[in-house]
Each structure stands twice: as structure tokens, then as C-alpha cells.
Scaffold this active site. Structure first.
Site, PDB file in Angstrom:
ATOM      1  N   ASN A 110       0.910  -1.198   0.047  1.00  0.00           N
ATOM      2  CA  ASN A 110      -0.053   0.059  -0.168  1.00  0.00           C
ATOM      3  C   ASN A 110       0.877   1.200  -0.201  1.00  0.00           C
ATOM      4  O   ASN A 110       0.531   2.066  -0.681  1.00  0.00           O
ATOM      5  CB  ASN A 110      -0.844  -0.062   1.044  1.00  0.00           C
ATOM      6  N   THR A 155     -15.139  39.220 -28.682  1.00  0.00           N
ATOM      7  CA  THR A 155     -16.069  38.837 -27.496  1.00  0.00           C
ATOM      8  C   THR A 155     -17.125  38.080 -28.359  1.00  0.00           C
ATOM      9  O   THR A 155     -17.474  38.585 -29.275  1.00  0.00           O
ATOM     10  CB  THR A 155     -16.482  39.751 -26.681  1.00  0.00           C
ATOM     11  N   HIS A 156     -17.570  37.195 -27.848  1.00  0.00           N
ATOM     12  CA  HIS A 156     -18.905  36.329 -28.667  1.00  0.00           C
ATOM     13  C   HIS A 156     -18.533  36.105 -29.991  1.00  0.00           C
ATOM     14  O   HIS A 156     -19.275  36.069 -30.956  1.00  0.00           O
ATOM     15  CB  HIS A 156     -20.087  37.207 -28.734  1.00  0.00           C
ATOM     16  N   SER A 277      -6.751  15.311 -47.641  1.00  0.00           N
ATOM     17  CA  SER A 277      -7.956  14.426 -47.517  1.00  0.00           C
ATOM     18  C   SER A 277      -7.620  13.105 -48.660  1.00  0.00           C
ATOM     19  O   SER A 277      -7.171  13.469 -49.732  1.00  0.00           O
ATOM     20  CB  SER A 277      -9.128  15.063 -47.875  1.00  0.00           C
ATOM     21  N   LYS A 283      -7.851  19.755 -49.855  1.00  0.00           N
ATOM     22  CA  LYS A 283      -7.684  20.002 -48.578  1.00  0.00           C
ATOM     23  C   LYS A 283      -6.568  20.314 -47.961  1.00  0.00           C
ATOM     24  O   LYS A 283      -5.481  19.453 -48.117  1.00  0.00           O
ATOM     25  CB  LYS A 283      -8.693  18.884 -47.708  1.00  0.00           C
ATOM     26  N   GLU A 290      -6.652  19.800 -34.112  1.00  0.00           N
ATOM     27  CA  GLU A 290      -7.877  19.184 -33.754  1.00  0.00           C
ATOM     28  C   GLU A 290      -7.652  17.922 -32.786  1.00  0.00           C
ATOM     29  O   GLU A 290      -8.461  17.573 -32.031  1.00  0.00           O
ATOM     30  CB  GLU A 290      -8.524  18.509 -34.976  1.00  0.00           C
ATOM     31  N   TYR A 317      -6.878   1.764   2.209  1.00  0.00           N
ATOM     32  CA  TYR A 317      -6.855   1.323   1.002  1.00  0.00           C
ATOM     33  C   TYR A 317      -7.887   0.488   0.791  1.00  0.00           C
ATOM     34  O   TYR A 317      -8.270  -0.306   1.493  1.00  0.00           O
ATOM     35  CB  TYR A 317      -5.479   0.634   0.749  1.00  0.00           C
ATOM     36  N   LYS A 325      -4.047   4.349 -11.972  1.00  0.00           N
ATOM     37  CA  LYS A 325      -2.904   4.125 -12.828  1.00  0.00           C
ATOM     38  C   LYS A 325      -2.895   4.416 -14.104  1.00  0.00           C
ATOM     39  O   LYS A 325      -2.543   5.455 -14.875  1.00  0.00           O
ATOM     40  CB  LYS A 325      -1.952   3.000 -12.827  1.00  0.00           C
TER      41      LYS A 325
END
Ligand code: ARG
Length: 461
Positions: A110, A155-156, A277, A283, A290, A317, A325
């Protein structure tokens, strides 16, 4: 089936399904370096406590070194059916020396799993800090490549006010600089020695915990043995810092995906960080950005995963905690790769300065500058705001750009507009009023850029 560290009390071994279900070696083998290092320090402490002679300690330390070296060879893990990495290391030790039977004296898995994770994570935080510094460096470079470029701030996602390009880039510098602080804070909580806690109640041997801490370069020792067996806050701290960093990276990615579209057309991403592409020959897709944006969700998922695992666990524990993990390892990988990738993208980006400059010139980002100039001349702000609003409305109706107005036509529109205010129809002029600290005035931004470079230097020292 490999031998257990706990077989004595059992008449039969575990079922094959349970072994497959509960085994963690296939992922926690990543901790083998930390496990060996921690065990070597523990062997030295066993010598101080009189459990091992100097010769026995030396035999064990050498055997651990050999195990670590062997673990780097192909085939080391082939056929290993040990429960976890700690069990595997002890089995390998037993193959080398009967002294292996003494290494676990007064120690529990532990605390060992906490120790190994802390040792490993501390190193990964240092690497993350370096990668963040690398990204900060790439961002400063990108700011300096276009020192005088002007862009509309949004903004926006609607044009708001003009800012120098370096001011925009420095906004991200601030975010990633704070991320470094968060990782440093996480590091301080990781950098605490749990060994000596036993399974939950403290070890039954008079270990000098401070000297083990010094051996393993830990800043401090934990203060409560039950807390040690129950605690994964230190992993959560890392995951939170990682998640915030990924949110910042994701927003940067989103900005640059948008700014590099044909519709915006400001940014050129290098061939090296884009893909094509399989069908559409024209493309050039921003896949690197992304993927950074996509991995953000994955890291936030890891933070949530561990929070939910820990929620409601009774002290101390519980085996549930073995589920810490994979999310932790994955988050470390994803955040490090994303930081590396973002730095490469930043180094590859070129700003087509004329495009955002035109967007700023056409977009009435100067409206606030005019309203504030009126206020400076004594016109109450709300009234000035309304006047400029009407000026914009009239321009939109008549298809006029800000620079289509002259000092004369402005004064004719409303006598409050003095001739000198016409200069403010160009975004570069209004920006000069914002030279207070933290503002987008060119002087303030120049100072901030120099300061940022100095701050990065001291971060690296
Ligand atoms: N593989 C275990 C984990 O990661 C090690 C601790 C096992 N302790 C126990 N009491 N079963 O949590």
C-alpha cells in the site's frame, strides 16, 4: 501462475478469471524504475535498522540494478503472470538471492504503490514543466515575429477591440505560465515520502523516515499512515493541472483552427502539421490542432475517472485505487505530447498581417475608442456611447467604413466630435490610449513582452 506475496492463508490459488481481472502488471510495469529505486533505498534503511548486514544490503542493491537493466531487454515481461510490478520485482529478486525474503520487512504494498507513483510522477512533472517552458518560448517567438501586427480582439466571436498581435499571444503566455505554477504546486504535494506507513498503521520497525526521504530526495515525510494508504490527492492534483493545461491548449487550438480557415484567412499552418484528404485533393486540414482539442476531453475524462473512483471509498486502502494508474499514465502521455505538438505548431505559424489588419480597419473595433474620447472631452459616457452607436448604425446603413468619415463629416454628424477625434477612426490610434499595465497599448505590450522573456528565463533557472 506466479507465486503470491500473500499465499500462506489460502488453500487454493485464485481463479484464472480473477487473475486476469485483477492483474495490473501490463500497465504498472511503467513504475519498475521507481519500484527498484524505492526498494534500494528501503534496503539501505533495513541495514540501518539492523535487519540486513552491509553485505546483504549490497547484494540486494546490486540485484535490483540487474533487474532494472534486464527489464530494458526485450522479452523481460514475456510470460510474466505476476499480480503487479511490485510482485514481479520481488520474484525476480528471489531468482537471484534468498535474501529477497527479507526485503519486504516492515513494508506494505500500500505504501510502496504510493511511493512508486510519487517517484515516477515527480519525474514526469519535471518533464511537463520543461515542455511548458518550451511552449512559452515558442509563443514568445511567434509574438516577436509580428511585433507590429494589429488584429481585432473578439468577444462572442464578434470583432470587439483592436489589439497588437503580441498582446493576443501573451494572453496564452499567461495561461501556460499559471499552468506551470499549478504543476509546481502539484509537485510539492507529490514530493512527500510515504514509506514507513506500513499497510495503514505505521511500520513496526524504527525506520528513520527522514533519512529515507533524504535518500530519495523527498522534500518532506507524510504525517499520518492511514492517510497514506487512503490518499490519491497527489494524483488528482496532477490531473487537475493537466486538465486546465489541456483546456488552454484546446482553446488555442480552436482559435487557430478558426483563424486558419479560408473564411478568416489570417493564419497559415505549415504543411508539416496539417494533413490532406484521401478524396478531396484541395484539402489542408488542421489535424494537429484538432487532436490537441480532442485529447483535452480525454484528459478531463481521466480527472473525472479518478475523482469518481475515490468518491465514497472507506478508509484506508481499497483495491479500487489500482484504477488510478491508467488514467494517470494516459493523462501524462496526452498532456506531454500535446504540449510538444503545440510548440511545433506555434513555431510553424505565420500571420498574414494584412488580413486581420483589414478586419480591424473595417469592423468598427474603434467604436469604444471614439466613445471614450468623447468622455475624455467631457461628454457623459452613456451619451457618447449612444452617439457612436448611432454613427455605427448610420455607417452600416450607408455601407461606410470608419475611415470613410472625415473630421468635417463627423462634426456634421454630431458637433460633439472634435476634428482631432477623426484620427481615432484608425485602430492603431485608439490602441495608444491603453498603455496602462496589462493593457493592449503598444508601449504596455512592448514592456509585457520584455517582462515575459525575463519571467521565462527565471522559470528555466
Ligand atoms: N497493485 C496494487 C495497486 O496498484 C498494489 C497494492 C496492493 N495492495 C493490496 N492490499 N492488494 O493498488
Amino acid at each position: 501462475m506466479a507465486e503470491k506475496l500473500w499465499g500462506g492463508r489460502f488453500e487454493t490459488g485464485p481463479s484464472e478469471v480473477f487473475e486476469r481481472f485483477s492483474g495490473s502488471l501490463h500497465f504498472d510495469k511503467r513504475l519498475i524504475g521507481a519500484d527498484v529505486r524505492g526498494s534500494q533505498a528501503f534496503a539501505r534503511e533495513l541495514e540501518r535498522a539492523g535487519i540486513l548486514t552491509a553485505g546483504e544490503r549490497a547484494t540486494l542493491v546490486t540485484a535490483f540494478d540487474e533487474i532494472l537493466a534486464a527489464s530494458r531487454e526485450p522479452g523481460f515481461y514475456v510470460g510474466a503472470s505476476d499480480e503487479d510490478v511490485h510482485t514481479l520485482v520481488i520474484r525476480k529478486l528471489k531468482e537471484k538471492t534468498p535474501l529477497a525474503d527479507k526485503i519486504h520487512t516492515g513494508r506494505s504494498r500500500n505504501e510502496q504503490v504510493s511511493l512508486d507513483t510519487r517517484l515516477w510522477l515527480r519525474g514526469e512533472i519535471d518533464r511537463t514543466l520543461d515542455l511548458l517552458a518550451g511552449l512559452l518560448d515558442a509563443l514568445l517567438d511567434l509574438a516577436r515575429r509580428h511585433p507590429n501586427a494589429v488584429i481585432p480582439g473578439y468577444t462572442h466571436l464578434r470583432r470587439a477591440q483592436a489589439v497588437p498581435w503580441p498582446h493576443y499571444i501573451l494572453a496564452y503566455f499567461e495561461m501556460f505560465a499559471r499552468d506551470r505554477e499549478r504543476f509546481e504546486q502539484a509537485r510539492r504535494r507529490v514530493d512527500v515520502l510515504p514509506l514507513g506507513s506500513g499497510a495503514l498503521a505505521g511500520s513496526g520497525f524504527p525506520f528513520d523516515r527522514r533519512s529515507i526521504a533524504a535518500d530519495l530526495d523527498f522534500e518532506d515525510i507524510t504525517r499520518n499512515s492511514m492517510d497514506v494508504s487512503a490518499d490519491r490527492d497527489f494524483a488528482l492534483d496532477y490531473l487537475y493541472a493537466a486538465s486546465v493545461t489541456m483546456v488552454h491548449l484546446s482553446r488555442l487550438a480552436e482559435d487557430w483552427i478558426v483563424y486558419s480557415t479560408d473564411e478568416f484567412g489570417w493564419l497559415e499552418l505549415a504543411d508539416g502539421v496539417t494533413s490532406g484528404s484521401s478524396l478531396m485533393p484541395q484539402k489542408k486540414n488542421p489535424d494537429s490542432l484538432e487532436l490537441i482539442r480532442g485529447k483535452c476531453g480525454r484528459v478531463i475524462g481521466s480527472l473525472n475517472s479518478l475523482l469518481i473512483t475515490m468518491k465514497g471509498l472507506p478508509l484506508t486502502y481499497n483495491r479500487d485505487m489500482q484504477e488510478d494508474k491508467e488514467p494517470l499514465f494516459d493523462a501524462v502521455d496526452q498532456v506531454q505530447m500535446s504540449l510538444e505538438m503545440a510548440a511545433v505548431v506555434a513555431a510553424s505559424v505565420t500571420l498574414r498581417e494584412a488580413v486581420p489588419a483589414a478586419a480591424a480597419a473595417d469592423g468598427w473595433v474603434v467604436a469604444t475608442d471614439l466613445a471614450e474620447a468623447l468622455a475624455r472631452a467631457g461628454v457623459p459616457f452613456h451619451y457618447g456611447h449612444k452617439l457612436v452607436g448611432r454613427l455605427v448604425l448610420e455607417s452600416v446603413r450607408a455601407g461606410k467604413k470608419p475611415t470613410d468619415w472625415t473630421p468635417e463629416s463627423l462634426a456634421a454628424f454630431a458637433p460633439e466630435f472634435s476634428p482631432d477625434m477623426a484620427a481615432l477612426l484608425r485602430p492603431e490610434e485608439g490602441m495608444k490610449t491603453r498603455n496602462l499595465p496589462g493593457g493592449a497599448g503598444p508601449e504596455a505590450v512592448r514592456t509585457a513582452l520584455e517582462e515575459a522573456a525575463r519571467r521565462l528565463d527565471s522559470m528555466r533557472r
